[in-house]
Scaffold this motif. Structure first.
Motif, mmCIF file in Angstrom:
data_model
loop_
_atom_site.group_PDB
_atom_site.id
_atom_site.type_symbol
_atom_site.label_atom_id
_atom_site.label_comp_id
_atom_site.label_asym_id
_atom_site.label_seq_id
_atom_site.Cartn_x
_atom_site.Cartn_y
_atom_site.Cartn_z
ATOM 1 N N ALA A 44 0.545 -1.034 0.155
ATOM 2 C CA ALA A 44 0.181 0.116 0.292
ATOM 3 C C ALA A 44 1.205 1.229 0.005
ATOM 4 C CB ALA A 44 -0.891 -0.122 1.084
ATOM 5 N N TYR A 45 1.585 1.501 1.091
ATOM 6 C CA TYR A 45 3.087 2.396 0.529
ATOM 7 C C TYR A 45 3.150 2.410 -0.700
ATOM 8 C CZ TYR A 45 6.753 5.289 2.430
ATOM 9 O OH TYR A 45 7.569 6.072 2.432
ATOM 10 N N GLN A 46 3.784 2.000 -1.009
ATOM 11 C CA GLN A 46 4.509 1.180 -2.385
ATOM 12 C C GLN A 46 3.567 1.943 -3.259
ATOM 13 O OE1 GLN A 46 5.538 -2.912 -2.931
ATOM 14 N NE2 GLN A 46 7.729 -2.450 -3.236
ATOM 15 N N MET A 47 2.051 2.026 -3.602
ATOM 16 C CA MET A 47 0.773 2.094 -4.275
ATOM 17 C C MET A 47 0.759 3.816 -3.905
ATOM 18 S SD MET A 47 -0.441 -0.095 -6.039
ATOM 19 C CE MET A 47 -2.496 1.028 -6.593
ATOM 20 N N LYS A 54 11.573 3.455 3.656
ATOM 21 C CA LYS A 54 12.757 3.237 4.373
ATOM 22 C C LYS A 54 12.716 2.142 5.322
ATOM 23 C CE LYS A 54 13.197 7.608 7.019
ATOM 24 N NZ LYS A 54 14.625 8.965 6.974
ATOM 25 N N ASP A 55 12.354 2.263 6.427
ATOM 26 C CA ASP A 55 12.381 1.383 7.286
ATOM 27 C C ASP A 55 10.585 0.941 8.001
ATOM 28 O OD1 ASP A 55 11.256 3.860 8.853
ATOM 29 O OD2 ASP A 55 14.005 4.278 9.327
ATOM 30 N N ALA A 56 10.293 -0.077 9.147
ATOM 31 C CA ALA A 56 9.356 0.112 9.557
ATOM 32 C C ALA A 56 8.477 1.370 10.229
ATOM 33 C CB ALA A 56 9.399 -1.051 10.910
ATOM 34 N N ALA A 57 9.724 2.022 10.697
ATOM 35 C CA ALA A 57 8.978 3.407 11.546
ATOM 36 C C ALA A 57 8.302 4.386 10.384
ATOM 37 C CB ALA A 57 9.987 4.625 12.086
ATOM 38 N N THR A 58 9.066 4.823 9.223
ATOM 39 C CA THR A 58 8.288 5.509 7.803
ATOM 40 C C THR A 58 7.202 4.730 7.796
ATOM 41 O OG1 THR A 58 10.261 5.995 7.459
ATOM 42 C CG2 THR A 58 8.437 5.762 5.564
ATOM 43 N N LEU A 59 6.781 3.651 7.819
ATOM 44 C CA LEU A 59 5.646 2.389 7.404
ATOM 45 C C LEU A 59 4.814 2.566 8.309
ATOM 46 C CD1 LEU A 59 4.014 0.454 5.441
ATOM 47 C CD2 LEU A 59 5.578 -1.083 6.291
ATOM 48 N N PHE A 62 3.584 6.425 8.215
ATOM 49 C CA PHE A 62 2.185 5.835 7.178
ATOM 50 C C PHE A 62 0.705 5.241 7.540
ATOM 51 C CE2 PHE A 62 0.334 3.111 3.646
ATOM 52 C CZ PHE A 62 0.321 4.764 2.601
ATOM 53 N N VAL A 63 0.825 4.084 7.662
ATOM 54 C CA VAL A 63 -0.625 3.604 8.216
ATOM 55 C C VAL A 63 -1.047 4.498 9.039
ATOM 56 C CG1 VAL A 63 -1.419 1.542 9.819
ATOM 57 C CG2 VAL A 63 0.250 1.352 7.646
ATOM 58 N N SER A 64 -0.570 5.160 10.519
ATOM 59 C CA SER A 64 -1.346 5.603 10.902
ATOM 60 C C SER A 64 -1.438 6.945 11.056
ATOM 61 C CB SER A 64 -0.541 6.227 12.205
ATOM 62 O OG SER A 64 0.268 4.715 12.932
ATOM 63 N N SER A 65 -1.074 7.629 9.534
ATOM 64 C CA SER A 65 -1.750 8.921 9.598
ATOM 65 C C SER A 65 -3.116 8.598 8.873
ATOM 66 C CB SER A 65 -0.566 9.535 8.658
ATOM 67 O OG SER A 65 -0.467 9.194 7.456
ATOM 68 N N GLY A 66 -4.043 8.285 8.077
ATOM 69 C CA GLY A 66 -4.569 7.384 7.627
ATOM 70 C C GLY A 66 -4.176 8.014 5.648
ATOM 71 N N SER A 67 -3.534 8.269 5.402
ATOM 72 C CA SER A 67 -3.203 9.239 4.423
ATOM 73 C C SER A 67 -3.122 7.868 3.600
ATOM 74 C CB SER A 67 -1.746 9.776 3.643
ATOM 75 O OG SER A 67 -0.754 8.691 4.315
ATOM 76 N N LYS A 98 12.603 -8.051 8.690
ATOM 77 C CA LYS A 98 13.526 -6.762 7.704
ATOM 78 C C LYS A 98 12.521 -6.477 6.826
ATOM 79 C CE LYS A 98 17.895 -8.098 7.052
ATOM 80 N NZ LYS A 98 18.510 -9.375 6.527
ATOM 81 N N LEU A 99 12.472 -5.418 6.436
ATOM 82 C CA LEU A 99 11.581 -4.523 5.717
ATOM 83 C C LEU A 99 12.554 -3.902 4.599
ATOM 84 C CD1 LEU A 99 9.802 -4.770 7.744
ATOM 85 C CD2 LEU A 99 8.971 -2.841 6.295
#
Length: 166
Positions: A44-47, A54-59, A62-67, A98-99
């Protein structure tokens, strides 16, 4: 809009084409394990961004932001926004996944994106951005992490399904 991952699009179309409980059941089935959930969130992030996080924190951000993913979709995936951390831990070896950072996702490309750290009995799981998960030995794992195993990264069934839809 150019889709960067036709398989993800296919998953969204299939899920959207079903009604109520059917949709929720199908989405839940595609997200039975933490590694599947992590891979689908990665996709979903890729899309949304054209490249993986770049890492799990970034993902997680993204998920938490609801965007990028609707609250309803997250609910169907059985993901609790207040408790994202467990999703990024393997149920098998209890270690963080590991992402693979910043994976590009051109159309029709299936890429290994989430990797189990230790695994069990010499086998580790690797999840792809189409939600599929494979158990591999150390050599395959290393090749996937280093992008040396193009044949294993191809998913002919997913490619054929995407061609039919498109």
């Amino acid at each position: 809009m150019r889709m960067r991952n036709s398989v993800w699009l296919l998953w969204v179309i299939v899920a959207a084409g079903c009604s109520g409980e059917n949709t929720a059941a199908r989405v839940a089935d595609l997200n039975r394990s933490n590694i599947q959930k992590a891979a689908n969130l990665y996709s979903a992030y890729q899309m949304h961004n054209g490249v993986g996080p770049k890492d799990a924190a970034t993902l997680k951000e993204f998920v938490s932001s609801g965007s990028g993913i609707s609250p309803r979709r997250l609910e169907m995936m059985q993901i609790d926004l207040k408790n994202l951390d467990p999703i990024f831990i393997s149920e098998r070896d209890h270690k963080p996944f590991k992402l693979k950072p910043n994976v590009l996702a051109p159309s029709m490309t299936i890429a290994a994106v989430v990797f189990e750290d230790i695994g069990i009995d010499g086998k580790r799981q690797v999840a792809f951005n189409n939600g599929s998960v494979r158990e591999v030995d150390d050599a395959k794992y290393k090749n996937l992490w280093e992008n040396k195993d193009a044949e294993l990264q191809r998913d002919p069934e997913a490619e054929a399904a995407a061609k039919k839809s498109g």
